[in-house]
Motif scaffolding. Structure first.
Motif, mmCIF file in Angstrom:
data_model
loop_
_atom_site.group_PDB
_atom_site.id
_atom_site.type_symbol
_atom_site.label_atom_id
_atom_site.label_comp_id
_atom_site.label_asym_id
_atom_site.label_seq_id
_atom_site.Cartn_x
_atom_site.Cartn_y
_atom_site.Cartn_z
ATOM 1 N N PHE A 95 5.220 -14.014 45.994
ATOM 2 C CA PHE A 95 4.086 -13.874 45.087
ATOM 3 C C PHE A 95 4.429 -14.102 43.619
ATOM 4 C CE2 PHE A 95 3.438 -11.273 48.855
ATOM 5 C CZ PHE A 95 2.237 -11.797 49.312
ATOM 6 N N GLY A 96 5.686 -14.260 43.313
ATOM 7 C CA GLY A 96 6.064 -14.657 41.962
ATOM 8 C C GLY A 96 6.153 -13.524 40.961
ATOM 9 N N GLN A 97 6.301 -13.905 39.700
ATOM 10 C CA GLN A 97 6.566 -12.971 38.614
ATOM 11 C C GLN A 97 5.396 -12.037 38.323
ATOM 12 O OE1 GLN A 97 9.531 -12.682 37.306
ATOM 13 N NE2 GLN A 97 8.941 -11.028 35.904
ATOM 14 N N ASN A 98 4.165 -12.499 38.533
ATOM 15 C CA ASN A 98 3.008 -11.660 38.208
ATOM 16 C C ASN A 98 3.011 -10.340 38.962
ATOM 17 O OD1 ASN A 98 2.111 -13.586 36.488
ATOM 18 N ND2 ASN A 98 0.270 -14.138 37.621
ATOM 19 N N LEU A 99 3.509 -10.346 40.190
ATOM 20 C CA LEU A 99 3.564 -9.110 40.959
ATOM 21 C C LEU A 99 4.539 -8.130 40.315
ATOM 22 C CD1 LEU A 99 2.889 -7.394 43.440
ATOM 23 C CD2 LEU A 99 4.682 -8.610 44.671
ATOM 24 N N THR A 124 4.462 -1.980 48.356
ATOM 25 C CA THR A 124 4.969 -2.536 49.607
ATOM 26 C C THR A 124 5.871 -3.729 49.327
ATOM 27 O OG1 THR A 124 4.357 -3.344 51.801
ATOM 28 C CG2 THR A 124 3.029 -4.119 49.961
ATOM 29 N N ASN A 125 6.821 -3.948 50.216
ATOM 30 C CA ASN A 125 7.763 -5.049 50.072
ATOM 31 C C ASN A 125 7.627 -6.102 51.170
ATOM 32 O OD1 ASN A 125 9.194 -3.997 47.765
ATOM 33 N ND2 ASN A 125 10.103 -2.489 49.137
ATOM 34 N N LYS A 126 7.026 -5.732 52.294
ATOM 35 C CA LYS A 126 6.928 -6.627 53.433
ATOM 36 C C LYS A 126 5.511 -6.647 53.963
ATOM 37 C CE LYS A 126 11.404 -7.496 53.707
ATOM 38 N NZ LYS A 126 11.973 -8.859 53.511
ATOM 39 N N ARG A 127 5.170 -7.752 54.601
ATOM 40 C CA ARG A 127 3.916 -7.883 55.322
ATOM 41 C C ARG A 127 4.027 -9.123 56.214
ATOM 42 N NH1 ARG A 127 5.435 -8.762 50.801
ATOM 43 N NH2 ARG A 127 3.978 -7.436 49.648
ATOM 44 N N ARG A 128 3.085 -9.270 57.160
ATOM 45 C CA ARG A 128 3.046 -10.449 58.032
ATOM 46 C C ARG A 128 1.868 -11.326 57.630
ATOM 47 N NH1 ARG A 128 5.976 -9.450 62.885
ATOM 48 N NH2 ARG A 128 7.574 -7.901 62.356
ATOM 49 N N ARG A 157 -4.671 -16.398 55.432
ATOM 50 C CA ARG A 157 -5.717 -17.407 55.280
ATOM 51 C C ARG A 157 -6.310 -17.460 53.875
ATOM 52 N NH1 ARG A 157 -8.745 -16.721 61.218
ATOM 53 N NH2 ARG A 157 -7.095 -17.830 62.362
ATOM 54 N N ILE A 158 -6.275 -16.363 53.156
ATOM 55 C CA ILE A 158 -6.871 -16.315 51.821
ATOM 56 C C ILE A 158 -5.822 -16.018 50.748
ATOM 57 C CG2 ILE A 158 -8.536 -15.170 50.323
ATOM 58 C CD1 ILE A 158 -9.844 -16.866 52.491
ATOM 59 N N PHE A 159 -5.086 -14.924 50.927
ATOM 60 C CA PHE A 159 -4.232 -14.419 49.857
ATOM 61 C C PHE A 159 -2.910 -15.166 49.714
ATOM 62 C CE2 PHE A 159 -7.158 -10.978 50.773
ATOM 63 C CZ PHE A 159 -7.526 -10.569 49.503
ATOM 64 N N SER A 160 -2.632 -16.103 50.595
ATOM 65 C CA SER A 160 -1.412 -16.905 50.465
ATOM 66 C C SER A 160 -1.655 -18.257 49.795
ATOM 67 C CB SER A 160 -0.786 -17.132 51.849
ATOM 68 O OG SER A 160 -1.624 -17.966 52.648
ATOM 69 N N GLN A 161 -2.914 -18.567 49.467
ATOM 70 C CA GLN A 161 -3.207 -19.847 48.830
ATOM 71 C C GLN A 161 -2.603 -19.894 47.420
ATOM 72 O OE1 GLN A 161 -7.305 -21.171 49.366
ATOM 73 N NE2 GLN A 161 -7.523 -19.828 51.137
ATOM 74 N N ARG A 210 -2.133 -13.605 41.985
ATOM 75 C CA ARG A 210 -2.884 -12.427 41.554
ATOM 76 C C ARG A 210 -2.230 -11.169 42.142
ATOM 77 N NH1 ARG A 210 -7.910 -13.763 39.504
ATOM 78 N NH2 ARG A 210 -8.387 -15.999 39.639
ATOM 79 N N PRO A 211 -2.194 -10.075 41.388
ATOM 80 C CA PRO A 211 -1.503 -8.869 41.877
ATOM 81 C C PRO A 211 -2.005 -8.382 43.229
ATOM 82 C CG PRO A 211 -1.990 -8.654 39.542
ATOM 83 C CD PRO A 211 -2.668 -9.917 40.008
ATOM 84 N N GLN A 212 -3.320 -8.483 43.485
ATOM 85 C CA GLN A 212 -3.860 -7.958 44.737
ATOM 86 C C GLN A 212 -3.437 -8.760 45.960
ATOM 87 O OE1 GLN A 212 -5.759 -9.145 42.173
ATOM 88 N NE2 GLN A 212 -7.688 -10.047 42.874
ATOM 89 N N ALA A 213 -2.886 -9.976 45.760
ATOM 90 C CA ALA A 213 -2.531 -10.829 46.887
ATOM 91 C C ALA A 213 -1.391 -10.256 47.714
ATOM 92 C CB ALA A 213 -2.155 -12.222 46.394
#
Length: 337
Positions: free
Chosen positions: A23-27, A38-42, A146-150, A156-159
């Motif tokens: 997710f890059g620097q913004n996170l 959280t650090n992990k997700r699928r 499908r959405i938050f990985s685009q 964006r932080p919420q991604a």
């Protein structure tokens, strides 16, 4: 109303694991507590189907209980956050792949993070009114991949908070692992507080250059936080009261898992220890509607939930337009991870 039990529960998770570097620097720079912890997700891949996750989990149940799809499944109910196709849901596809000859198929598109409880209630009503004996209910969170990985959304932080996954339960008409009480509330006044936004101003169904995202401005986030902190303890207490128990009688609480701060506030409001509030947030992040069944299944599988335990399943959805809770007495029947 006839008693209804969870005879078995199973999960299916996407293979692809995503860490925070994605997710890059913004996170790293974000200070918004709603989107931390959280650090992990699928993530589902581009060619992965939500219906395939439901089928994988359902086949575990069918193999464990030696079920015949043509005889032993009367109802299929699904809730998928981002369906595989825009018009038809996943239920019919699942039915065909399981070789099921069901009487009812419902693909729901509401109740979000409390869809598992809502589907149990719907199944119970159908099983009572129509003299059918069994139901498969499936919650799938598919928005992360499908959405938050685009590319124009993942910064964006919420991604970083959503993760994908699936939980399926097999419900039967008996009292071996019963739902003791179930309560639901809806608050339509909050239904427009969560919506898809596009930088170019297009409608979600129109073609365009920008990807959509859920608009979480600071004022809206503050309102949702206040609502969420109140809704879940309130609905949990209602379910306990209907079941004739006190909150301190609960062995475990399992809620949806938006972030670590909601989790902490809910258990403190209900005066429960951290050990009694089960979740899989660090492992799978916010699983939306799949969070409750996935957490229940994993804790049964690792023997933390034991026969006779009293469990409150509870949560709220979207910006607070739904809240639901049920009390389950686990009977120690078959289960599948």
């Amino acid at each position: 109303m006839k008693p209804i039990s969870i005879a078995a529960i199973a999960t299916a998770m996407p293979i692809r694991e995503i860490d925070n570097e994605f997710f890059g620097q913004n996170l790293k720079e974000s200070k918004n507590k709603m989107f931390m912890g959280t650090n992990k997700r699928r993530h589902l891949g581009r060619d992965d189907n939500a219906s395939d996750l439901i089928v994988r989990a359902s086949k575990k149940i069918m193999d464990e209980l030696n079920l015949d799809g043509g005889k032993d499944i009367d109802i299929i109910i699904t809730n998928v956050s981002i369906p595989d196709q825009p018009f038809n849901g996943c239920g019919a596809v699942v039915s065909e792949q399981l070789g099921a000859k069901v009487k009812y198929i419902f693909d729901l598109h509401n109740t979000g993070c409390v869809s598992f409880i809502h589907m149990i209630d719907l199944a119970r009503a159908l099983m009572t009114a129509n003299n059918v004996k069994t139901a498969l209910v499936a919650s799938v969170q598919s928005a992360a991949g499908r959405i938050f990985s685009q590319e124009d959304v993942k910064t964006r932080p919420q991604a970083a908070i959503p993760g994908d996954g699936c939980g399926v339960a097999y419900l039967v008409n008996d009292d071996k692992s019963p739902i003791i009480s179930l309560v639901q509330e809806n608050y339509p006044a909050y239904s427009n507080d969560m919506y898809a936004s596009f930088e170019c101003g297009r409608k979600w169904w129109e073609a365009g250059q920008s990807s959509g995202h859920i608009d979480f401005n600071p004022a809206k986030t503050a309102k949702i936080t206040v609502r969420g902190n109140k809704l879940v303890p309130t609905i949990s207490k209602q379910a306990c009261k209907e079941a004739g128990i006190r909150t301190e009688d609960l062995d475990y609480l399992i809620t949806n898992q938006p972030n670590i701060f909601f989790l902490r506030n809910w258990r403190e409001a209900l005066q429960l220890s951290e050990e009694k509030h089960l979740h899989t947030f660090e492992k799978y992040a916010n699983l939306f509607g799949a969070g409750i069944p996935v957490t229940l299944c994993e804790n049964i599988h690792n023997n933390r939930v034991q026969e006779g335990d009293i469990i409150c399943l509870s949560g709220f959805s979207h910006a607070g337009d739904y809240a639901a809770a049920c009390i389950l007495k686990w009977g120690g029947q078959a289960f599948i991870a």
